[in-house]
Design a protein around this motif. Structure first.
Motif, PDB file in Angstrom:
ATOM      1  N   PHE A   1      25.105   5.572  41.882  1.00  0.00           N
ATOM      2  CA  PHE A   1      23.821   5.767  42.842  1.00  0.00           C
ATOM      3  C   PHE A   1      25.062   5.841  44.561  1.00  0.00           C
TER       4      PHE A   1
ATOM      5  N   GLU B   1      20.516  14.992  40.446  1.00  0.00           N
ATOM      6  CA  GLU B   1      21.428  13.727  41.161  1.00  0.00           C
ATOM      7  C   GLU B   1      22.238  13.923  40.769  1.00  0.00           C
TER       8      GLU B   1
ATOM      9  N   ARG C   1      24.012  16.466  43.363  1.00  0.00           N
ATOM     10  CA  ARG C   1      23.701  16.348  44.797  1.00  0.00           C
ATOM     11  C   ARG C   1      25.456  16.392  45.489  1.00  0.00           C
TER      12      ARG C   1
ATOM     13  N   THR D   1      15.400  11.599  47.576  1.00  0.00           N
ATOM     14  CA  THR D   1      15.314  13.101  47.057  1.00  0.00           C
ATOM     15  C   THR D   1      15.793  14.224  47.571  1.00  0.00           C
TER      16      THR D   1
ATOM     17  N   TYR E   1      21.890   6.566  47.414  1.00  0.00           N
ATOM     18  CA  TYR E   1      20.886   5.409  47.135  1.00  0.00           C
ATOM     19  C   TYR E   1      21.330   4.647  48.113  1.00  0.00           C
TER      20      TYR E   1
ATOM     21  N   THR F   1      15.467   5.258  45.958  1.00  0.00           N
ATOM     22  CA  THR F   1      15.825   6.368  45.586  1.00  0.00           C
ATOM     23  C   THR F   1      15.485   7.317  47.233  1.00  0.00           C
TER      24      THR F   1
END
Length: 528
Positions: free
Chosen positions: A324, A265, A268, A491, A327, A489
């Protein structure tokens, strides 16, 4: 239904284009052979389906075992697996499965209906003490079997070697979906009896891969089942390494020691913007919901107006923007891309929160203990919640503990408020709504919501299930929802260009590694 972000649209586009990718996949002339190198961030606790309560165990179990049905590789549709076909009768109360002939377990024993019966009876054997007994209580006789009052399950009947019938105590429209869970993977009695307590370390199923070795906390090795009934996997062997640290894992990928992995994370942005790798990164929306739960056994959380004030005080968009960025800010329990979500707005209005607190008799706010685990992510989220609630006069005491202490406190209903998540057992809104609104962790019990959930268990009509889901979400909002939904979330996965046929499915039990293959020439060219 809620709007999809670009991330949600990306995943749906992946599903939509699956037919095109299959055509391209076939045109590339898949090659047999080679070893696929993958990783996992923790060791597996078991390879026995009866104990596969975690995602890691379930994801691995489907490589060694098959169920009666499974998820389609490119959608959330239920398709045939060990059952060639089935009949549903009496308004989703009787299910008759016609089984494949000629299928063999890895020990050479032929698969029959007796194995299905044994699997489900073993699951409810009180001496086995499986954590999966919650999955099939609708099958007649499970309570008696679990209590040791019956040697057999009354609701599982062998018609002949290749036909088996399940009788349910009441209609249950999600029975086929429940059969995709790891607990429904079929085991062989002679293999279980041979290994005894060590069966969890020596999987013997009908699946596409056979067990080779397992060095705990180091690696797990499997080889292709050359006689697999659906056709052997393309790769000869798969080696999973246990690599707990994400940065170590990605370093091993860059050193060509792993063929595909998860992008950490914290890295990213770097990977997604790297022109060398951007074409080999796929991002999918997880079936996850992170939330703050409010326990009305504690004052003043028993006041719906106070719970609503907390909802207005917390801006889920602030949490995603600050912590995040990849997200999706949540407005209800249903993850991005799953049907059944609502169009409720995110309640981000501190002044409205203060007004509600004043009306509830707390003009100066109050103190609130919020429990979090001691993971870095939980502590960071807790810090943001502390700041957001502090703006409206609610003084948050962040109670940090290791996972076991934290979870036991939450499970026993002893935490006034806590930060946790729910990840889907299967792709249906019922799995989220039932888990959250009928849990023993908080004393929320709304009869109208319970009635709507009951309707969801019966119907298989997709449109009706979506309507019922939306009704439940809006009703919970009206009565002072005990959950403040924070985010869903996603991925990101990165692979080497020589990896072909790789799948990206929302369900952890979907990928049996059957479609993966390695372009040996491209790998040799790229690594020399």
């Amino acid at each position: 239904m809620k709007k999809l972000s670009s991330l949600g649209l990306l995943f749906l586009l992946i599903l939509f284009l699956s037919g095109v990718s299959q055509i391209a996949f076939a045109a590339e002339n898949p090659q047999y052979g080679g070893t696929l190198h993958l990783s996992n961030d923790a060791d597996w606790d078991t390879l026995d389906p009866a104990y596969a309560s975690g995602f890691d165990a379930g994801e691995m179990a489907v490589k060694f075992y098959d169920g009666l049905v499974r998820f389609d590789f490119s959608s959330n549709k239920i398709v045939a697996d060990l059952a060639e076909s089935w009949e549903v009768k009496n308004n989703n109360q009787n299910f008759i499965f016609h089984l494949r002939k000629g299928v063999k377990f890895h020990n050479g024993v032929e698969f029959t209906a007796q194995d299905v019966k044994y699997t489900f009876e073993r699951l409810y054997d009180p001496e086995v003490a499986s954590p999966g007994t919650w999955v099939y209580p609708m099958i007649k006789g499970t309570a008696a079997k679990l209590a040791g009052e019956s040697a057999e399950l009354a609701g599982v009947k062998v018609i002949d070697d290749y036909t088996i019938e399940f009788d349910l105590s009441e209609p249950f429209g999600l029975f086929l979906t429940h059969l995709t869970l790891p607990y429904g993977l079929i085991v062989n009695q002679s293999a279980v009896e041979k290994y005894g307590a060590d069966f969890s370390q020596h999987p013997v199923g009908t699946g596409p891969f056979k067990f080779v070795e397992w060095e705990h906390d180091n690696k797990l090795v499997m080889k292709a089942n050359q006689d697999y009934w659906a056709g052997r996997p393309y790769v000869d062997q798969v080696i999973y390494r246990v690599i707990p640290q994400p940065l170590t894992d990605i370093a091993e990928f860059e050193a060509n020691n792993l063929d595909r992995t998860v992008v950490p994370e914290e890295e990213r942005e770097r990977w997604l913007n790297d022109p060398e790798w951007s074409d080999y990164i796929t991002t999918i929306a997880d079936l996850s919901t992170y939330y703050l739960a409010l326990n009305s056994d504690f004052e003043p959380l028993d006041n719906p107006q106070v719970r609503e004030a907390i909802n207005y005080a917390i801006d889920s968009k602030t949490i995603t923007d600050s912590l995040f960025p990849y997200y999706v800010a949540a407005n209800d329990a249903i993850p991005e891309g799953m049907p059944g979500g609502s169009d409720l707005p995110i309640k981000a209005d501190p002044e409205k929160a203060k007004q509600l607190l004043t009306e509830a008799g707390y003009p100066d706010g109050f103190e609130l203990d919020i429990w979090v685990s001691d993971s870095s992510t939980s502590v960071r989220v807790g810090g943001v919640l502390q700041a957001l609630l502090g703006r409206v006069g609610i003084q948050v005491n962040l109670i940090k503990n290791d996972w076991s202490v934290f979870y036991n406190t939450v499970k026993n209903g002893n935490a006034p408020a806590y930060y946790l998540s729910w990840w889907a057992d299967y792709a249906d809104p019922y799995n989220f709504l039932n888990a959250l609104y009928t849990t023993d962790r908080i004393p929320f019990n709304n009869q109208e919501i319970n009635s709507l959930l009951k309707e969801m268990t019966i119907t298989t009509d997709t449109d009706q299930r979506i309507r019922l889901s939306q009704q439940i979400i809006k009703l919970a909002d009206q009565v002072g929802d005990p959950y403040i939904y924070l985010y869903h979330t996603s991925t990101s996965y990165v692979k080497h260009p020589w990896v072909k046929g790789d799948l990206y499915h929302q369900m952890y039990t979907a990928d049996k590694l059957l479609t993966w293959w390695i372009d040996q020439d491209l790998k040799a060219e790229s690594t020399n």
